[in-house]
Design a protein around this motif. Structure first.
Motif, PDB file in Angstrom:
ATOM      1  N   GLN A   1      -5.541  -3.624  -0.184  1.00  0.00           N
ATOM      2  CA  GLN A   1      -6.118  -2.372   0.309  1.00  0.00           C
ATOM      3  C   GLN A   1      -6.763  -2.554   1.680  1.00  0.00           C
ATOM      4  O   GLN A   1      -6.787  -1.618   2.481  1.00  0.00           O
ATOM      5  N   ARG A   2      -7.297  -3.747   1.961  1.00  0.00           N
ATOM      6  CA  ARG A   2      -7.934  -4.031   3.256  1.00  0.00           C
ATOM      7  C   ARG A   2      -6.949  -4.639   4.259  1.00  0.00           C
ATOM      8  O   ARG A   2      -7.347  -5.144   5.304  1.00  0.00           O
TER       9      ARG A   2
ATOM     10  N   LYS B   1       0.847  -1.188   0.000  1.00  0.00           N
ATOM     11  CA  LYS B   1       0.000   0.000   0.000  1.00  0.00           C
ATOM     12  C   LYS B   1       0.888   1.246   0.000  1.00  0.00           C
ATOM     13  O   LYS B   1       2.003   1.237   0.545  1.00  0.00           O
TER      14      LYS B   1
ATOM     15  N   ARG C   1      -5.252  -7.372   4.230  1.00  0.00           N
ATOM     16  CA  ARG C   1      -5.308  -8.821   4.438  1.00  0.00           C
ATOM     17  C   ARG C   1      -3.923  -9.438   4.252  1.00  0.00           C
ATOM     18  O   ARG C   1      -3.643 -10.522   4.733  1.00  0.00           O
TER      19      ARG C   1
ATOM     20  N   TRP D   1       1.936  -7.717  -2.458  1.00  0.00           N
ATOM     21  CA  TRP D   1       1.258  -8.295  -3.619  1.00  0.00           C
ATOM     22  C   TRP D   1       2.323  -8.520  -4.685  1.00  0.00           C
ATOM     23  O   TRP D   1       3.003  -7.583  -5.105  1.00  0.00           O
TER      24      TRP D   1
ATOM     25  N   SER E   1      -7.830  -8.526  -9.327  1.00  0.00           N
ATOM     26  CA  SER E   1      -8.621  -7.474  -8.677  1.00  0.00           C
ATOM     27  C   SER E   1      -8.910  -7.833  -7.219  1.00  0.00           C
ATOM     28  O   SER E   1      -8.964  -6.957  -6.355  1.00  0.00           O
ATOM     29  N   LEU E   2      -9.059  -9.124  -6.942  1.00  0.00           N
ATOM     30  CA  LEU E   2      -9.253  -9.567  -5.563  1.00  0.00           C
ATOM     31  C   LEU E   2      -7.979  -9.344  -4.750  1.00  0.00           C
ATOM     32  O   LEU E   2      -8.030  -8.933  -3.594  1.00  0.00           O
ATOM     33  N   ASN E   3      -6.831  -9.593  -5.359  1.00  0.00           N
ATOM     34  CA  ASN E   3      -5.565  -9.337  -4.672  1.00  0.00           C
ATOM     35  C   ASN E   3      -5.433  -7.860  -4.312  1.00  0.00           C
ATOM     36  O   ASN E   3      -5.015  -7.517  -3.204  1.00  0.00           O
ATOM     37  N   LEU E   4      -5.795  -6.977  -5.240  1.00  0.00           N
ATOM     38  CA  LEU E   4      -5.729  -5.540  -4.967  1.00  0.00           C
ATOM     39  C   LEU E   4      -6.650  -5.186  -3.804  1.00  0.00           C
ATOM     40  O   LEU E   4      -6.263  -4.461  -2.880  1.00  0.00           O
ATOM     41  N   SER E   5      -7.850  -5.726  -3.819  1.00  0.00           N
ATOM     42  CA  SER E   5      -8.804  -5.461  -2.741  1.00  0.00           C
ATOM     43  C   SER E   5      -8.274  -5.957  -1.396  1.00  0.00           C
ATOM     44  O   SER E   5      -8.378  -5.262  -0.378  1.00  0.00           O
ATOM     45  N   MET E   6      -7.688  -7.145  -1.374  1.00  0.00           N
ATOM     46  CA  MET E   6      -7.152  -7.699  -0.128  1.00  0.00           C
ATOM     47  C   MET E   6      -5.967  -6.866   0.362  1.00  0.00           C
ATOM     48  O   MET E   6      -5.813  -6.662   1.569  1.00  0.00           O
TER      49      MET E   6
END
Length: 132
Positions: free
Chosen positions: A112-113, A61, A115, A119, A105-110
């Motif tokens: 950002q959150r 991030k 998780r 990446w 896109s799921l990796n980016l979301s994780m």
């Protein structure tokens, strides 16, 4: 467009990478696009290309103060990777904790959150997903 110009019939299917790799070994005159070339895969496929050359890296991030100088510093951190990615497989073989998903896109979301802290992907993927 290539097949249309060559007046060659074709069938296009979207499959999970592992299934596509298995299927192409079973079906003559078939291929899988955009597979990372790896030494372990060499004996099983005939390679055409490269179609794309990508540079892989570890992304965090923007507000993460983490500064890396070696892979050893990554030990103990969770790393996101795309299923079937050569980068993820390499990092896992190096003894690092890799979490796989079937969508970048799921990796980016994780990421950002929070998780995972890192990446493993290419600059092209980051740029494409970041521009959405």
């Amino acid at each position: 467009e290539l097949f249309r110009r060559a007046q060659t019939p074709y069938r296009l299917s979207f499959l999970p990478l592992q299934r596509a790799l298995h299927q192409v070994q079973q079906e003559p005159d078939s291929c899988v696009l955009l597979v990372e070339r790896q030494q372990e895969r060499e004996p099983y496929y005939s390679w055409i290309g490269p179609l794309l050359i990508s540079r892989l890296g570890l992304y965090a991030k923007a507000d993460d103060p983490l500064q890396l100088n070696s892979l050893e510093q990554v030990r103990g951190l969770r790393i996101l990777s795309h299923q079937g990615s050569g980068a993820g497989e390499y990092l896992q073989r190096a003894g690092l904790e890799v979490i796989y998903s079937n969508k970048e896109s799921l990796n980016l979301s994780m990421l950002q959150r929070s998780r995972a802290r890192l990446w493993a992907t290419s600059a092209a993927v980051v740029n494409r997903l970041g521009s959405r």
